[in-house]
Design a protein around this motif. Structure first.
Motif, PDB file in Angstrom:
ATOM      1  N   MET A   1       1.021  -1.255   0.100  1.00 56.15           N
ATOM      2  CA  MET A   1       0.165  -0.111  -0.125  1.00 56.15           C
ATOM      3  C   MET A   1       0.813   1.013  -0.033  1.00 56.15           C
ATOM      4  O   MET A   1       1.780   1.328   0.573  1.00 56.15           O
ATOM      5  N   ASN A   2       0.589   2.206  -0.764  1.00 58.21           N
ATOM      6  CA  ASN A   2       1.439   3.666  -1.004  1.00 58.21           C
ATOM      7  C   ASN A   2       0.762   4.509  -0.175  1.00 58.21           C
ATOM      8  O   ASN A   2      -0.784   4.654   0.064  1.00 58.21           O
ATOM      9  N   GLY A   3       1.352   5.465   0.434  1.00 58.10           N
ATOM     10  CA  GLY A   3       0.926   6.636   1.197  1.00 58.10           C
ATOM     11  C   GLY A   3       1.101   6.555   2.666  1.00 58.10           C
ATOM     12  O   GLY A   3       1.735   5.425   3.138  1.00 58.10           O
ATOM     13  N   GLY A   4       0.631   7.736   3.507  1.00 60.49           N
ATOM     14  CA  GLY A   4       0.750   7.469   4.943  1.00 60.49           C
ATOM     15  C   GLY A   4       2.021   8.123   5.241  1.00 60.49           C
ATOM     16  O   GLY A   4       2.868   8.558   4.776  1.00 60.49           O
ATOM     17  N   THR A   5       1.979   8.506   6.795  1.00 61.42           N
ATOM     18  CA  THR A   5       2.869   9.060   7.339  1.00 61.42           C
ATOM     19  C   THR A   5       3.489   8.212   8.348  1.00 61.42           C
ATOM     20  O   THR A   5       3.174   7.436   9.250  1.00 61.42           O
ATOM     21  N   LEU A   6       4.911   7.966   8.444  1.00 64.02           N
ATOM     22  CA  LEU A   6       5.725   7.345   9.324  1.00 64.02           C
ATOM     23  C   LEU A   6       6.151   8.349  10.514  1.00 64.02           C
ATOM     24  O   LEU A   6       6.706   9.265  10.254  1.00 64.02           O
ATOM     25  N   ARG A   7       5.839   7.977  11.632  1.00 58.86           N
ATOM     26  CA  ARG A   7       6.138   9.004  12.974  1.00 58.86           C
ATOM     27  C   ARG A   7       7.366   7.931  13.604  1.00 58.86           C
ATOM     28  O   ARG A   7       6.987   7.041  14.154  1.00 58.86           O
ATOM     29  N   TRP A   8       8.324   8.635  13.416  1.00 61.82           N
ATOM     30  CA  TRP A   8       9.790   7.988  13.896  1.00 61.82           C
ATOM     31  C   TRP A   8      10.411   9.111  14.966  1.00 61.82           C
ATOM     32  O   TRP A   8      10.866   9.996  14.721  1.00 61.82           O
ATOM     33  N   PRO A   9      10.549   8.275  16.153  1.00 63.78           N
ATOM     34  CA  PRO A   9      11.352   9.321  17.443  1.00 63.78           C
ATOM     35  C   PRO A   9      12.669   9.169  16.895  1.00 63.78           C
ATOM     36  O   PRO A   9      13.359   8.216  16.640  1.00 63.78           O
ATOM     37  N   LEU A  10      13.245  10.453  17.599  1.00 60.84           N
ATOM     38  CA  LEU A  10      14.626  10.479  17.765  1.00 60.84           C
ATOM     39  C   LEU A  10      14.996  10.833  19.164  1.00 60.84           C
ATOM     40  O   LEU A  10      14.382  11.685  19.670  1.00 60.84           O
ATOM     41  N   PRO A  11      16.204  10.424  19.665  1.00 57.73           N
ATOM     42  CA  PRO A  11      16.457  10.721  20.901  1.00 57.73           C
ATOM     43  C   PRO A  11      17.198  11.890  21.311  1.00 57.73           C
ATOM     44  O   PRO A  11      17.491  12.415  22.374  1.00 57.73           O
ATOM     45  N   GLU A  12      17.528  12.837  20.138  1.00 51.39           N
ATOM     46  CA  GLU A  12      17.937  14.181  20.248  1.00 51.39           C
ATOM     47  C   GLU A  12      17.968  14.766  19.239  1.00 51.39           C
ATOM     48  O   GLU A  12      17.688  14.300  18.138  1.00 51.39           O
ATOM     49  N   PHE A  13      17.830  16.047  19.279  1.00 54.19           N
ATOM     50  CA  PHE A  13      17.609  17.089  18.060  1.00 54.19           C
ATOM     51  C   PHE A  13      19.088  17.679  17.832  1.00 54.19           C
ATOM     52  O   PHE A  13      19.682  18.276  18.354  1.00 54.19           O
ATOM     53  N   PRO A  14      19.591  16.957  16.471  1.00 59.44           N
ATOM     54  CA  PRO A  14      20.922  17.461  15.960  1.00 59.44           C
ATOM     55  C   PRO A  14      21.060  19.065  15.832  1.00 59.44           C
ATOM     56  O   PRO A  14      20.077  19.754  15.606  1.00 59.44           O
ATOM     57  N   SER A  15      22.235  19.388  15.986  1.00 54.40           N
ATOM     58  CA  SER A  15      22.416  20.937  15.827  1.00 54.40           C
ATOM     59  C   SER A  15      23.284  21.092  14.309  1.00 54.40           C
ATOM     60  O   SER A  15      23.618  22.010  13.917  1.00 54.40           O
ATOM     61  N   GLN A  16      23.828  19.781  14.019  1.00 59.58           N
ATOM     62  CA  GLN A  16      24.392  19.967  12.625  1.00 59.58           C
ATOM     63  C   GLN A  16      23.961  18.727  11.871  1.00 59.58           C
ATOM     64  O   GLN A  16      23.930  17.555  12.175  1.00 59.58           O
ATOM     65  N   TRP A  17      23.699  18.910  10.517  1.00 58.79           N
ATOM     66  CA  TRP A  17      23.116  18.102   9.647  1.00 58.79           C
ATOM     67  C   TRP A  17      24.082  17.526   8.444  1.00 58.79           C
ATOM     68  O   TRP A  17      23.908  17.014   7.688  1.00 58.79           O
ATOM     69  N   ASN A  18      25.454  18.037   8.817  1.00 61.52           N
ATOM     70  CA  ASN A  18      26.693  17.451   7.814  1.00 61.52           C
ATOM     71  C   ASN A  18      26.983  16.431   8.600  1.00 61.52           C
ATOM     72  O   ASN A  18      28.032  16.519   9.738  1.00 61.52           O
ATOM     73  N   ARG A 206      10.562  13.008  15.411  1.00 62.62           N
ATOM     74  CA  ARG A 206      10.097  13.983  16.566  1.00 62.62           C
ATOM     75  C   ARG A 206      10.994  13.454  17.897  1.00 62.62           C
ATOM     76  O   ARG A 206      11.317  12.235  18.062  1.00 62.62           O
ATOM     77  N   VAL A 207      11.506  14.399  18.416  1.00 68.99           N
ATOM     78  CA  VAL A 207      12.401  14.167  19.393  1.00 68.99           C
ATOM     79  C   VAL A 207      11.978  13.979  20.621  1.00 68.99           C
ATOM     80  O   VAL A 207      10.914  14.666  21.079  1.00 68.99           O
ATOM     81  N   MET A 208      12.241  12.893  21.529  1.00 67.20           N
ATOM     82  CA  MET A 208      11.510  12.712  22.907  1.00 67.20           C
ATOM     83  C   MET A 208      12.661  11.879  23.534  1.00 67.20           C
ATOM     84  O   MET A 208      13.337  11.096  22.878  1.00 67.20           O
ATOM     85  N   ASP A 209      12.598  12.160  25.181  1.00 68.60           N
ATOM     86  CA  ASP A 209      13.343  10.983  25.848  1.00 68.60           C
ATOM     87  C   ASP A 209      12.823   9.631  25.583  1.00 68.60           C
ATOM     88  O   ASP A 209      11.901   9.397  25.423  1.00 68.60           O
TER      89      ASP A 209
END
Length: 510
Positions: A1-18, A206-209
Motif C-alpha cells: 500500500m502506498n501513502g501514509g505518514t511514518l512517525r519516527w522518534p529521535l533521542p536528540e535534536f541534531p545541531s548539525q546536519w553535515n 520527533r525528538v523525545m526522551d
C-alpha cells in the motif's frame, strides 16, 4: 500500500546536519539523511555492500603496485534538488574537505579520503575516476553519504552551512520543515526523484526522551522505537496490540570511553586500574537482564561477537581484578586514605557523564560508582541534557568516563580509524579518549590496505591487542537490536547489518 505518514522518534535534536562534521556524525543525523542524500553503496543482511542503482550503475577497481583506481559510473538521471547533475565536482569537493589537509574543516574522519591522490573525469560526464596513492580495501565506504559540492566548497560552508537544515537534497524524500521549537523534522516524498517513488507520503521525526517512547508507542503516537536496553520498555511494548518486537544481531556495541587527556586518567596505570576495577559481567548482566539475549562481554574494538574475524583480545584486562587495580593505583601514587584514595592532598575522583532521559546510562554510572569505590575511586555521576552530551561534554573532553554505543557498519576498520587514530592538536575527530600511538596507526593503515580477508583479520586483531593495552575504550558487549514496530510497517525495524532503502519503507495496510 502506498501513502501514509511514518512517525519516527529521535533521542536528540541534531545541531548539525553535515554527517561528516565532527558534531554531525550521529545516529539521529544518519536516520534523517539516509532518506534525502545519495548513498552510493548499501549493505545487505550479510554486511556486503552493493551499488545503489539510483545513484551508481557500477564501480570497478583496478589495482597496481602504486595504488588503485576506482571507476564510478553514475546514473545519468541522478541530480540534486537544484537541478545540477550529481558528479565529478561533488566527488572533488568532498575528497578535499575530508582529506585532513585543510584543518579548518572540522571533520569527523579523514579515513580513506586522505589516501586519495587525484580525481578525474572519465570517458563521459557520468564517469568519475578516483585514484588512491595506496591500496584501500574499504573504498566502498567512501562517498556515502555524498554531499553537493557547494556544501563543501569552503570551511565555513562545511562547518555552518548545514546547521539549520538540508538546503539541497537528492533522494526519495526532501525536507519540508525543520521545527527547532517543536523538535520535529518532516520529510515528504520528492516528486523530482528519478527512482521508484517512495511508498510513504512523509516521515515525521520527533525528538523525545527514550523513557517516554514506550508510552508514545503504546498510545499510537509513534510507529516504531528502538527498545534499546530497557527490559521494562520491552515488556510494555510487547503487550501493545498491533505491535511486534523485532530482534537482530548487528554491528553496534556498548562501551565506556575514558578521557585519557584528563588530569587523572592521563596516567595509563590509573586507566588500567579502572578497567580492572570494573566488572564488565555485572554491567552486562544489569543492562541485558530481561531482554532475552545471551549475556556475553565483548573482547574486541573492531568486530562484534557474531562477526567474521572476531577474537577476544582483552587478555588479563578483560577480567575483573580489584586486587591488581589496587596495586596499580599504589604504583601511581594514589594511596589508600579512608574511603577514597588521595595523592598530594587530592581525592581520586572521576566524573561519569550521562545523558538525561536515558535510565540505563545512569544505572551504569551507579554500578560503576559501587565497583570503583571498592578500590578507593570516587565516581560523581553528572546528568546532562541529551542534546548537549556530545557537543558540550564528549567532543570538548569535558568528562572522565562516558557510556554510549558505537553504531557499527559493514566496514570494520574504516569507521573506527577516526576513533583510535592519534589526535593532531585539538583535532580529535571521533577519538574522544584523546590518545593513540604510532603502532596503532600503522596497524590500522596496514589493515585497510590489505585485500586478503584472512590477512585483514590478523592485522585487525593484532592492532586491537594494542588498543586493549592502551585502556582508553572499554568494550562492554554487542548491543542487541530490539525494535518495536507496527505490525503493518514493512522494510524497517531491526535490520542487523542491512541498510534499509527508504523508498521501500511503507505500510501494508492502513
Amino acid at each position: 500500500m502506498n501513502g501514509g505518514t511514518l512517525r519516527w522518534p529521535l533521542p536528540e535534536f541534531p545541531s548539525q546536519w553535515n554527517f561528516n562534521h565532527v558534531n554531525g556524525a550521529k545516529g539521529a543525523v544518519a536516520r534523517v539523511i539516509q532518506g534525502v542524500l545519495p548513498y552510493l553503496m548499501r549493505a545487505d543482511e550479510k554486511a556486503v555492500p552493493h551499488p545503489v542503482p539510483e545513484y551508481l550503475e557500477s564501480a570497478t577497481v583496478k589495482r597496481s603496485e602504486h595504488g588503485q583506481t576506482v571507476t564510478y559510473r553514475l546514473n545519468p538521471r541522478a541530480k540534486w534538488s537544484d537541478g545540477r547533475p550529481i558528479g565529478y565536482a561533488d566527488f572533488v569537493a568532498q575528497a578535499h574537505a575530508l582529506s585532513g589537509r585543510d584543518t579548518r574543516y572540522e571533520v569527523s574522519t579523514v579515513t580513506g579520503y586522505r589516501q586519495i591522490k587525484r580525481i578525474e573525469r572519465g570517458a563521459t560526464d557520468h564517469v568519475v575516476e578516483v585514484t588512491f596513492d595506496q591500496t584501500y580495501a574499504e573504498w566502498r565506504s567512501l562517498f556515502s553519504p555524498l554531499y553537493p559540492a557547494a556544501a563543501y566548497s569552503s570551511p565555513r560552508t562545511f562547518n555552518t552551512g548545514w546547521m539549520s537544515g538540508l538546503p539541497v537534497t537528492a533522494g526519495p524524500f526532501k525536507q519540508q520543515r525543520i521545527d527547532r521549537t517543536a523538535k520535529t523534522v518532516t520529510l515528504v516524498r520528492d516528486p523530482g526523484w528519478w527512482g521508484a517513488p517512495a511508498k510513504l507520503d512523509r516521515i515525521v521525526f520527533r525528538v523525545m526522551d527514550t523513557s517516554a517512547m514506550p508510552g508514545a508507542f503504546a498510545n499510537h503516537e509513534i510507529d516504531l522505537m528502538d527498545v534499546g536496553l530497557d527490559a521494562g520498555a520491552l515488556q510494555r511494548v510487547g503487550r501493545v496490540r498491533g505491535g511486534v518486537v523485532q530482534r537482530a544481531g548487528g554491528p553496534d556495541w556498548r562501551n565506556f570511553t575514558f578521557n585519557a587527556a584528563g588530569p587523572v586518567l592521563s596516567d595509563p596505570r590509573v586507566r588500567q586500574a579502572v578497567v580492572f576495577g570494573i566488572d564488565r559481567r555485572v554491567i552486562a548482566r544489569a543492562d541485558l537482564s530481561g531482554l532475552g539475549v545471551p549475556v556475553r562481554t565483548l573482547g574486541n574494538h573492531f568486530y562484534v561477537n557474531t562477526q567474521d574475524g572476531y577474537r577476544d583480545n582483552s587478555g588479563s584486562l578483560g577480567a575483573y581484578d580489584p586486587a591488581r587495580a589496587g596495586r596499580l593505583l599504589d604504583e601511581a601514587g594514589w594511596k589508600a586514605h579512608g574511603r577514597y584514595r588521595t595523592k598530594a592532598g587530592r581525592t581520586l575522583s572521576l566524573r561519569f557523564v550521562v545523558p538525561s532521559g536515558v535510565p540505563i546510562g545512569k544505572r551504569e554510572g551507579e554500578l560503576t560508582r559501587a565497583l570503583l569505590e571498592r578500590i578507593g575511586v570516587r565516581v560523581d555521576i553528572q546528568v546532562v541534557p541529551a542534546d548537549d552530551v556530545f557537543e558540550r561534554y564528549v567532543t570538548p573532553g569535558n568528562f572522565d568516563i562516558v557510556p554510549f554505543s558505537w553504531l557499527g557498519t559493514a566496514f570494520p576498520v574504516s569507521p573506527m580509524k577516526a576513533v583510535f587514530a592519534r589526535p593532531h592538536g585539538h583535532r580529535v575527530q571521533q577519538n574522544y579518549s584523546r590518545i593513540g600511538s604510532a603502532a596503532i596507526d600503522a596497524g590500522m593503515d596496514r589493515a585497510i590496505a590489505e585485500v586478503d580477508p584472512v590477512r585483514v583479520h590478523s592485522l585487525v586483531n593484532r592492532t586491537d591487542r594494542l588498543i586493549w593495552r592502551q585502556a582508553s575504550v572499554l568494550p562492554l558487549y554487542q548491543r542487541p537490536q530490539l525494535v518495536a514496530v507496527r505490525a503493518d510497517l514493512a522494510n524497517l525495524g531491526a535490520c542487523g547489518f542491512l541498510e534499509p532503502s527508504y523508498q521501500d519503507i511503507g505500510f501494508t495496510k492502513r
